[in-house]
Design a protein around this motif. Structure first.
Motif, PDB file in Angstrom:
ATOM      1  N   THR A 101       0.835  -1.060   0.002  1.00  0.00           N
ATOM      2  CA  THR A 101       0.027  -0.084  -0.029  1.00  0.00           C
ATOM      3  C   THR A 101       0.888   1.417   0.006  1.00  0.00           C
ATOM      4  N   VAL A 135       1.621   1.836  -3.718  1.00  0.00           N
ATOM      5  CA  VAL A 135       0.505   2.131  -4.505  1.00  0.00           C
ATOM      6  C   VAL A 135       0.098   3.914  -3.940  1.00  0.00           C
ATOM      7  N   THR A 146      -7.475   6.856  -0.250  1.00  0.00           N
ATOM      8  CA  THR A 146      -6.983   5.426  -0.049  1.00  0.00           C
ATOM      9  C   THR A 146      -7.423   4.761   1.200  1.00  0.00           C
ATOM     10  N   LEU A 193     -10.043   2.563   0.351  1.00  0.00           N
ATOM     11  CA  LEU A 193      -9.333   1.630  -0.819  1.00  0.00           C
ATOM     12  C   LEU A 193      -8.671   0.485   0.164  1.00  0.00           C
ATOM     13  N   ALA A 239      -8.495  -3.426  -0.149  1.00  0.00           N
ATOM     14  CA  ALA A 239      -7.393  -3.694  -1.354  1.00  0.00           C
ATOM     15  C   ALA A 239      -6.052  -3.385  -0.664  1.00  0.00           C
ATOM     16  N   MET A 280      -6.104  -6.002  -5.036  1.00  0.00           N
ATOM     17  CA  MET A 280      -6.437  -5.022  -5.892  1.00  0.00           C
ATOM     18  C   MET A 280      -6.697  -5.671  -7.312  1.00  0.00           C
ATOM     19  N   LEU A 319     -11.106   0.236  -8.696  1.00  0.00           N
ATOM     20  CA  LEU A 319      -9.962   1.299  -8.431  1.00  0.00           C
ATOM     21  C   LEU A 319     -10.601   2.709  -8.448  1.00  0.00           C
ATOM     22  N   SER A 322       0.467  -4.294  -9.945  1.00  0.00           N
ATOM     23  CA  SER A 322      -0.147  -5.295  -9.301  1.00  0.00           C
ATOM     24  C   SER A 322       0.173  -6.807  -9.937  1.00  0.00           C
TER      25      SER A 322
END
Length: 214
Positions: A35, A38, A55, A58, A62, A68, A76, A97
């Protein structure tokens, strides 16, 4: 561009930064190294606050590359559409991913070269991950560090690569691990682009900036 400060002055600057904040932290929220990758990828041309807002929900659903991919690009996008360039960023997050799952067993690699091979991950993103997760003295030069480095004389350079080299060459080794966080936070909250808060600055007596504000 200010002239390069001497070693003893730079040491004193970072002594003060360390005294004020011994363990500076990055402001991007994350729950694991995936994460973090990301979040940093999403933060390009966006604010940390804006990325964090997008996020939080999110990463609850994920937080691995497998999850993800299950969420998918459209899923997303629904979470990150408030972030600039969200469509391209969503494509890159899904691509990286898939690469992590297919080539790295779902694990994030700990080498700069491997990280930079991922879609949407440049040198700056790789350095952030290496520094924040694996605690390597990697220097992620963003707009704040570029401005502070050139304005103060701590690490002047004509481009981000030159500033990165100046940090590595001129900042004492014991301060390298946290150097980029101290510089980012200083640029974000004190040495701001339009109106630097020089009166409240820890290093105003050491800084080379000629147009100090009162």
């Amino acid at each position: 561009m200010a002239r390069q400060l001497d070693y003893s002055t730079i040491r004193e600057i970072f002594r003060r930064f360390h005294a004020a904040d011994p363990e500076p932290k990055g402001e991007l929220e994350h729950v694991n190294v995936y994460t973090l990758v990301v979040a940093v990828a999403l933060s390009a041309q966006a604010t940390d606050a804006g990325v964090n807002k997008a996020t939080r929900a999110l990463f609850q659903i994920a937080d691995t590359p497998e999850k993800m991919l299950a969420l998918g690009e459209d899923g997303l996008i629904a979470h990150i559409k408030t972030i600039g360039l969200f469509r391209n960023k969503a494509k890159n997050v899904i691509k990286l991913s898939r690469i992590l799952v297919e080539q790295y067993g779902g694990e994030v690699p700990s080498s700069r070269a491997a990280l930079q091979s991922l879609p949407g991950v440049g040198r700056k993103t790789a350095n952030v991950v290496l520094n924040m997760w694996w605690r390597m003295p990697a220097q992620a030069v963003d707009t704040h560090i570029f401005r502070v480095g050139n304005r103060t004389g701590i690490c002047p350079g004509r481009d981000v690569d030159a500033v990165e080299r100046a940090i590595e060459d001129h900042i004492p080794a014991e301060y390298q691990l946290h150097a980029h966080h101290w510089l980012i936070l200083h640029g974000r909250y004190t040495c701001k682009a339009r109106k630097p808060a020089c009166a409240a600055c820890l290093i105003r007596d050491l800084c080379q900036y000629e147009d100090k504000t009162l």
